[in-house]
Design a protein around this motif. Structure first.
Motif, PDB file in Angstrom:
ATOM      1  N   LYS A   1     -11.585  -0.824  13.158  1.00 52.02           N
ATOM      2  CA  LYS A   1     -10.808  -1.722  14.502  1.00 52.02           C
ATOM      3  C   LYS A   1      -8.887  -0.308  14.497  1.00 52.02           C
ATOM      4  N   PHE A   2      -9.101   0.396  13.734  1.00 50.26           N
ATOM      5  CA  PHE A   2      -7.891   1.392  13.794  1.00 50.26           C
ATOM      6  C   PHE A   2      -8.787   3.414  13.770  1.00 50.26           C
ATOM      7  N   SER A   3      -8.346   3.194  12.449  1.00 51.78           N
ATOM      8  CA  SER A   3      -9.052   4.600  12.343  1.00 51.78           C
ATOM      9  C   SER A   3      -8.849   4.768  10.924  1.00 51.78           C
ATOM     10  N   PRO A   4     -10.136   5.508   9.812  1.00 54.63           N
ATOM     11  CA  PRO A   4     -10.125   5.770   8.634  1.00 54.63           C
ATOM     12  C   PRO A   4      -8.768   6.445   8.216  1.00 54.63           C
ATOM     13  N   ARG A   5      -8.235   7.701   8.772  1.00 49.95           N
ATOM     14  CA  ARG A   5      -6.862   8.721   8.327  1.00 49.95           C
ATOM     15  C   ARG A   5      -5.939   6.972   7.987  1.00 49.95           C
ATOM     16  N   LEU A   6      -5.748   6.861   9.224  1.00 50.81           N
ATOM     17  CA  LEU A   6      -4.516   5.268   9.218  1.00 50.81           C
ATOM     18  C   LEU A   6      -5.267   4.682   7.786  1.00 50.81           C
ATOM     19  N   VAL A   7      -5.931   3.949   7.991  1.00 49.96           N
ATOM     20  CA  VAL A   7      -6.167   3.006   7.061  1.00 49.96           C
ATOM     21  C   VAL A   7      -5.994   3.783   4.887  1.00 49.96           C
ATOM     22  N   ILE A   8      -6.852   5.200   5.546  1.00 48.45           N
ATOM     23  CA  ILE A   8      -6.314   5.677   3.964  1.00 48.45           C
ATOM     24  C   ILE A   8      -4.828   6.204   3.746  1.00 48.45           C
ATOM     25  N   LEU A   9      -4.156   6.248   4.853  1.00 50.21           N
ATOM     26  CA  LEU A   9      -2.543   7.018   4.372  1.00 50.21           C
ATOM     27  C   LEU A   9      -2.151   4.729   4.219  1.00 50.21           C
ATOM     28  N   GLY A  10      -2.451   4.267   4.745  1.00 55.22           N
ATOM     29  CA  GLY A  10      -1.726   3.400   4.787  1.00 55.22           C
ATOM     30  C   GLY A  10      -1.959   2.535   2.862  1.00 55.22           C
ATOM     31  N   GLY A  11      -3.309   2.636   2.608  1.00 50.08           N
ATOM     32  CA  GLY A  11      -3.534   2.774   1.190  1.00 50.08           C
ATOM     33  C   GLY A  11      -3.077   3.075   0.222  1.00 50.08           C
ATOM     34  N   GLY A  12      -2.951   5.003   0.674  1.00 48.13           N
ATOM     35  CA  GLY A  12      -2.798   5.555  -0.767  1.00 48.13           C
ATOM     36  C   GLY A  12      -0.587   5.295  -0.333  1.00 48.13           C
ATOM     37  N   VAL A  13       0.036   4.855   0.813  1.00 47.43           N
ATOM     38  CA  VAL A  13       1.300   4.582   0.580  1.00 47.43           C
ATOM     39  C   VAL A  13       1.451   3.365   0.266  1.00 47.43           C
ATOM     40  N   LEU A  14       0.607   2.397   0.208  1.00 44.19           N
ATOM     41  CA  LEU A  14       0.685   1.343  -0.657  1.00 44.19           C
ATOM     42  C   LEU A  14       1.079   1.156  -2.350  1.00 44.19           C
ATOM     43  N   THR A  15      -0.218   1.994  -3.083  1.00 41.25           N
ATOM     44  CA  THR A  15      -0.816   2.337  -4.134  1.00 41.25           C
ATOM     45  C   THR A  15       0.334   2.939  -4.694  1.00 41.25           C
ATOM     46  N   THR A  16       1.032   4.102  -3.805  1.00 42.87           N
ATOM     47  CA  THR A  16       2.388   5.023  -4.091  1.00 42.87           C
ATOM     48  C   THR A  16       3.726   4.271  -4.712  1.00 42.87           C
ATOM     49  N   LEU A  17       4.093   2.533  -3.256  1.00 45.67           N
ATOM     50  CA  LEU A  17       5.060   2.538  -4.193  1.00 45.67           C
ATOM     51  C   LEU A  17       4.477   0.943  -4.844  1.00 45.67           C
ATOM     52  N   GLY A  18       3.530   0.460  -5.346  1.00 46.28           N
ATOM     53  CA  GLY A  18       2.993   0.351  -6.400  1.00 46.28           C
ATOM     54  C   GLY A  18       3.015   0.646  -7.679  1.00 46.28           C
ATOM     55  N   CYS A  19       2.719   1.608  -7.625  1.00 47.17           N
ATOM     56  CA  CYS A  19       2.966   2.602  -8.087  1.00 47.17           C
ATOM     57  C   CYS A  19       5.046   2.563  -9.258  1.00 47.17           C
ATOM     58  N   ILE A  20       5.065   2.798  -8.170  1.00 41.57           N
ATOM     59  CA  ILE A  20       7.133   2.533  -8.043  1.00 41.57           C
ATOM     60  C   ILE A  20       7.620   1.485  -9.317  1.00 41.57           C
ATOM     61  N   PHE A  21       6.705   0.683  -8.204  1.00 36.72           N
ATOM     62  CA  PHE A  21       7.691  -0.967  -8.456  1.00 36.72           C
ATOM     63  C   PHE A  21       7.664  -1.252 -10.010  1.00 36.72           C
ATOM     64  N   ALA A  22       5.591  -1.123 -10.279  1.00 27.96           N
ATOM     65  CA  ALA A  22       5.309  -0.948 -11.856  1.00 27.96           C
ATOM     66  C   ALA A  22       6.632  -0.494 -12.416  1.00 27.96           C
ATOM     67  N   SER A  23       6.751   0.987 -12.388  1.00 25.80           N
ATOM     68  CA  SER A  23       7.568   1.971 -13.437  1.00 25.80           C
ATOM     69  C   SER A  23       8.838   0.960 -13.433  1.00 25.80           C
ATOM     70  N   ARG A  24       9.218   0.171 -12.595  1.00 23.10           N
ATOM     71  CA  ARG A  24      10.980  -0.169 -12.770  1.00 23.10           C
ATOM     72  C   ARG A  24      10.298  -1.615 -13.395  1.00 23.10           C
ATOM     73  N   ALA A  25       9.611  -2.600 -13.219  1.00 23.78           N
ATOM     74  CA  ALA A  25       9.169  -4.008 -13.756  1.00 23.78           C
ATOM     75  C   ALA A  25       9.568  -4.249 -15.440  1.00 23.78           C
ATOM     76  N   GLN A  26      10.572  -5.070 -15.097  1.00 23.26           N
ATOM     77  CA  GLN A  26      10.677  -6.059 -16.160  1.00 23.26           C
ATOM     78  C   GLN A  26      10.795  -6.803 -17.256  1.00 23.26           C
ATOM     79  N   THR A  27       9.349  -7.481 -16.276  1.00 27.31           N
ATOM     80  CA  THR A  27       9.078  -8.595 -16.525  1.00 27.31           C
ATOM     81  C   THR A  27       7.162  -8.057 -16.516  1.00 27.31           C
ATOM     82  N   PRO A  28       6.493  -9.382 -17.341  1.00 29.54           N
ATOM     83  CA  PRO A  28       5.649  -8.916 -17.022  1.00 29.54           C
ATOM     84  C   PRO A  28       4.648  -9.573 -15.357  1.00 29.54           C
ATOM     85  N   THR A  29       5.410 -10.386 -15.533  1.00 28.60           N
ATOM     86  CA  THR A  29       5.231 -10.584 -13.947  1.00 28.60           C
ATOM     87  C   THR A  29       5.449  -9.915 -12.523  1.00 28.60           C
TER      88      THR A  29
END
Length: 225
Positions: free
Chosen positions: A78-106
């Motif tokens: 629908k879009f392009s592999p480049r955009l999907v890879i960039l979008g997924g990579g940004v999501l993973t990066t943000l997930g790692c940042i949020f995980a590093s700041r997690a205060q609870t298991p949830t």
């Protein structure tokens, strides 16, 4: 019986694509996924989180990664592999940042839901499609290099993660992982898709996918296999 088209030299952008995808996928998979086994004992000891909560993070990662792989191909079309890879990579990066700041298991599990989704979208599925088209005559070699690089980095990264945890703590280590992934994402700009199946190369010869009629023995002996 049709004969195989002679191997054509791969253009430089195909090799840049292979290097970029290998680096991005290696960091995505080895950092937050493979190294989770290193983080779990530390989280259990330092934060006092239960095994069930930490196991939930691993389960959430694997489940969301699997589900994201299912839709990744459709998004690439629908879009392009480049955009999907960039979008997924940004999501993973943000997930790692949020995980590093997690205060609870949830909140840690929620961060790993984002990480698993990002990895599933941006790693293996789009990379296989792009490399198969970028290396129509030697896709087996390209995919072999790609998966070998992931295996090599995944074998080494847990040791690096353990060193980072000792120096920076688990939160700092996850921030470094997020930074490494973010630094690799610009390599996606080098991704250029080769012509799709049935297209012709610049010299007028058909692409590797438009050569039907091979026997099983010939196919098994072909460079692309």
């Amino acid at each position: 019986m049709r004969t195989l088209a002679p191997d054509r030299p791969q253009p430089h952008h195909a090799w840049l694509t292979l290097i970029g995808l290998s680096a991005i996928s290696s960091l995505l998979i080895s950092g937050p996924l493979v190294s989770l086994a290193v983080f779990i004992p530390v989280l259990r000891q330092v934060e006092g989180w239960s095994d069930s909560a930490l196991g939930g993070a691993a389960s959430a990662l694997l489940l969301c990664m699997s589900l994201a792989c299912i839709v990744s191909g459709a998004l690439c079309d629908k879009f392009s592999p480049r955009l999907v890879i960039l979008g997924g990579g940004v999501l993973t990066t943000l997930g790692c940042i949020f995980a590093s700041r997690a205060q609870t298991p949830t909140s840690f599990v929620e961060a790993y839901i984002a990480i698993g989704t990002g990895i599933g979208l941006s790693a293996i599925v789009p990379s296989i499609a792009v490399l198969s088209r970028a290396f129509p005559d030697r896709r087996g070699m390209a995919l072999g290099i790609y998966f070998a690089s992931i295996a090599l980095v995944s074998a080494c990264f847990p040791t690096l993660s353990n060193m980072l945890i000792d120096m920076l703590g688990w939160r700092g280590a996850l921030m470094v992982v997020s930074g490494l992934i973010a630094l690799s994402l610009p390599l996606a700009l080098f991704i250029q898709q080769a012509p799709k199946s049935g297209a012709t190369a610049p010299d007028g010869t058909p692409s590797g996918d438009s050569l039907p009629g091979l026997s099983a023995r010939s196919a098994l002996m072909s460079p692309k296999y």
